[in-house]
Design an enzyme around this catalytic site. Structure first.
Site, PDB file in Angstrom:
ATOM      1  N   ASN A 277      91.146  80.789  -7.080  1.00  0.00           N
ATOM      2  CA  ASN A 277      92.009  81.725  -7.808  1.00  0.00           C
ATOM      3  C   ASN A 277      93.252  81.034  -8.388  1.00  0.00           C
ATOM      4  O   ASN A 277      94.154  81.690  -8.887  1.00  0.00           O
ATOM      5  CB  ASN A 277      92.448  82.886  -6.895  1.00  0.00           C
ATOM      6  CG  ASN A 277      93.304  82.413  -5.722  1.00  0.00           C
ATOM      7  OD1 ASN A 277      93.528  81.211  -5.542  1.00  0.00           O
ATOM      8  ND2 ASN A 277      93.786  83.350  -4.928  1.00  0.00           N
TER       9      ASN A 277
ATOM     10  N   ASP B 193     101.082  73.789   4.200  1.00  0.00           N
ATOM     11  CA  ASP B 193     100.865  75.197   4.557  1.00  0.00           C
ATOM     12  C   ASP B 193     100.233  75.334   5.945  1.00  0.00           C
ATOM     13  O   ASP B 193      99.898  74.342   6.592  1.00  0.00           O
ATOM     14  CB  ASP B 193     100.017  75.909   3.478  1.00  0.00           C
ATOM     15  CG  ASP B 193      98.805  75.096   3.021  1.00  0.00           C
ATOM     16  OD1 ASP B 193      98.421  74.155   3.739  1.00  0.00           O
ATOM     17  OD2 ASP B 193      98.259  75.410   1.953  1.00  0.00           O
TER      18      ASP B 193
ATOM     19  N   HIS C  44      95.421  79.096  -6.670  1.00  0.00           N
ATOM     20  CA  HIS C  44      96.562  78.865  -5.770  1.00  0.00           C
ATOM     21  C   HIS C  44      96.750  77.381  -5.476  1.00  0.00           C
ATOM     22  O   HIS C  44      95.801  76.596  -5.545  1.00  0.00           O
ATOM     23  CB  HIS C  44      96.443  79.689  -4.476  1.00  0.00           C
ATOM     24  CG  HIS C  44      95.451  79.214  -3.471  1.00  0.00           C
ATOM     25  ND1 HIS C  44      94.901  80.038  -2.523  1.00  0.00           N
ATOM     26  CD2 HIS C  44      94.879  77.999  -3.225  1.00  0.00           C
ATOM     27  CE1 HIS C  44      94.069  79.358  -1.750  1.00  0.00           C
ATOM     28  NE2 HIS C  44      94.035  78.123  -2.156  1.00  0.00           N
TER      29      HIS C  44
ATOM     30  N   GLU D  49      99.992  82.092  -4.011  1.00  0.00           N
ATOM     31  CA  GLU D  49      98.896  82.885  -4.559  1.00  0.00           C
ATOM     32  C   GLU D  49      99.278  83.442  -5.940  1.00  0.00           C
ATOM     33  O   GLU D  49     100.464  83.474  -6.298  1.00  0.00           O
ATOM     34  CB  GLU D  49      98.597  84.053  -3.601  1.00  0.00           C
ATOM     35  CG  GLU D  49      98.144  83.623  -2.196  1.00  0.00           C
ATOM     36  CD  GLU D  49      96.688  83.146  -2.140  1.00  0.00           C
ATOM     37  OE1 GLU D  49      96.126  82.736  -3.172  1.00  0.00           O
ATOM     38  OE2 GLU D  49      96.113  83.189  -1.031  1.00  0.00           O
TER      39      GLU D  49
HETATM   40  C1  F6R Z   1      95.183  73.663   2.009  1.00  0.00           C
HETATM   41  C2  F6R Z   1      95.683  74.260   0.769  1.00  0.00           C
HETATM   42  C3  F6R Z   1      94.800  75.056  -0.100  1.00  0.00           C
HETATM   43  C4  F6R Z   1      93.539  74.281  -0.522  1.00  0.00           C
HETATM   44  C5  F6R Z   1      92.694  75.061  -1.502  1.00  0.00           C
HETATM   45  C6  F6R Z   1      91.388  74.345  -1.813  1.00  0.00           C
HETATM   46  O1  F6R Z   1      96.217  72.963   2.677  1.00  0.00           O
HETATM   47  O2  F6R Z   1      96.827  74.104   0.478  1.00  0.00           O
HETATM   48  O3  F6R Z   1      95.521  75.439  -1.231  1.00  0.00           O
HETATM   49  O4  F6R Z   1      93.926  73.057  -1.087  1.00  0.00           O
HETATM   50  O5  F6R Z   1      92.415  76.329  -1.012  1.00  0.00           O
HETATM   51  O6  F6R Z   1      90.617  74.261  -0.638  1.00  0.00           O
HETATM   52  P1  F6R Z   1      89.290  73.378  -0.592  1.00  0.00           P
HETATM   53  O7  F6R Z   1      89.716  71.962  -0.756  1.00  0.00           O
HETATM   54  O8  F6R Z   1      88.696  73.628   0.754  1.00  0.00           O
HETATM   55  O9  F6R Z   1      88.435  73.829  -1.724  1.00  0.00           O
END
Ligand code: F6R
Length: 258
Positions: free
Chosen positions: A147, A78, A149, A154
């Site tokens: 949440n 992403d 995702h 999302e």
């Molecule tokens: C980032 C991504 C997001 C994160 C998620 C958790 O490339 O795809 O889905 O993996 O938001 O983020 P952290 O690890 O910072 O809690």
């Protein structure tokens, strides 16, 4: 179950580690295993806080053992729309800083989303085409949002989608401020779609800490639902949930806690 045109049985494994260090070391070991077994593997590795320890350990091991990764291909999971690669909060910057620079990965091995592109659909179309050319993802490491995702898929996302531009959920916009040096407006993100995630040959979802405890319980033990996108991994033919004990604390099925 029907995934990517093939009938395959879902196999989901949960592994719970005592602490973040052990979680990271074991995740790094899985990345290393893929790289050694398939020197031209296609890897898709999440950014964020969760995998930092695993990447540091993987880089350390790969350097120490002088592993040749010149045939490995990397694709983005992403990227924030409108955030330049020079911004330390961008996924581009993260991947270069924590993986590509220390491992001396060459540009020909990398395909990322261009966060500054004006034609957003074209970026997605090119990512879909590139992934098809590569034959899909061999190994995908994802984190999970509070949440539910994965990538920027999302809550409410259709499980049929490939690469697309997502409207970021309010929790995502707020939580993501931690990656940036100053208050940053985040509205949209490029992401691979659930279809591409489900087509990956192996998926590891990694989670640690108390902020993830409730959503991990929902993703693993509640029925699969678009309201918790990570729950779709229950239907993946080869998915693993790598958790620390805190993130796993609400799991009801005690057999998982072995
Ligand atoms: C980032 C991504 C997001 C994160 C998620 C958790 O490339 O795809 O889905 O993996 O938001 O983020 P952290 O690890 O910072 O809690």
């Amino acid at each position: 179950m029907y995934v990517g045109g093939k009938l395959r049985e879902p196999i989901m494994i949960t592994r719970i580690y005592e602490d973040y260090r052990r979680l990271s070391t074991n995740t790094a070991r899985e990345i290393m295993r893929v790289v050694l077994e398939k020197p031209d593997a296609v890897l898709c590795l999440a950014t964020g806080e969760t995998p930092l320890g695993a990447y540091a350990e993987f880089v350390r091991q790969a350097k120490m053992q002088r592993i040749d990764i010149s045939g490995i291909r990397f694709v983005a999971l992403d990227e924030w729309v409108g955030i330049p690669p020079s911004n330390p909060g961008s996924c581009h910057y993260f991947l270069h800083r924590h993986l590509f620079q220390p491992l001396q990965v060459e540009p020909r091995q990398i395909h990322l989303f261009d966060g500054m592109a004006t034609d957003l659909q074209d970026v997605c179309t090119r990512m879909d085409a590139h992934l098809s050319e590569l034959g899909g993802i061999d190994f995908l490491l994802v984190g999970i949002g509070v949440n539910g995702h994965i990538g920027f898929n999302e809550p409410g996302v259709s499980f049929d989608r490939s690469a697309h531009v997502a409207e970021l959920a309010p929790e995502t916009r707020a939580t993501a401020q931690k990656y940036f040096q100053g208050e940053t407006v985040l509205e949209k993100g490029f992401t691979l779609g659930i279809r591409q995630i489900m087509d990956a040959r192996t998926v590891i979802l990694m989670a640690n800490g108390a902020r993830k405890t409730d959503i991990i319980q929902a993703a693993i033990e509640q029925p699969v639902s678009e309201s918790v996108p990570a729950s779709v991994l229950q239907q993946h033919p080869n998915s693993l949930f790598f958790l620390d004990a805190v993130a796993a604390a609400q799991l009801q099925d005690s057999s998982r806690k072995a």
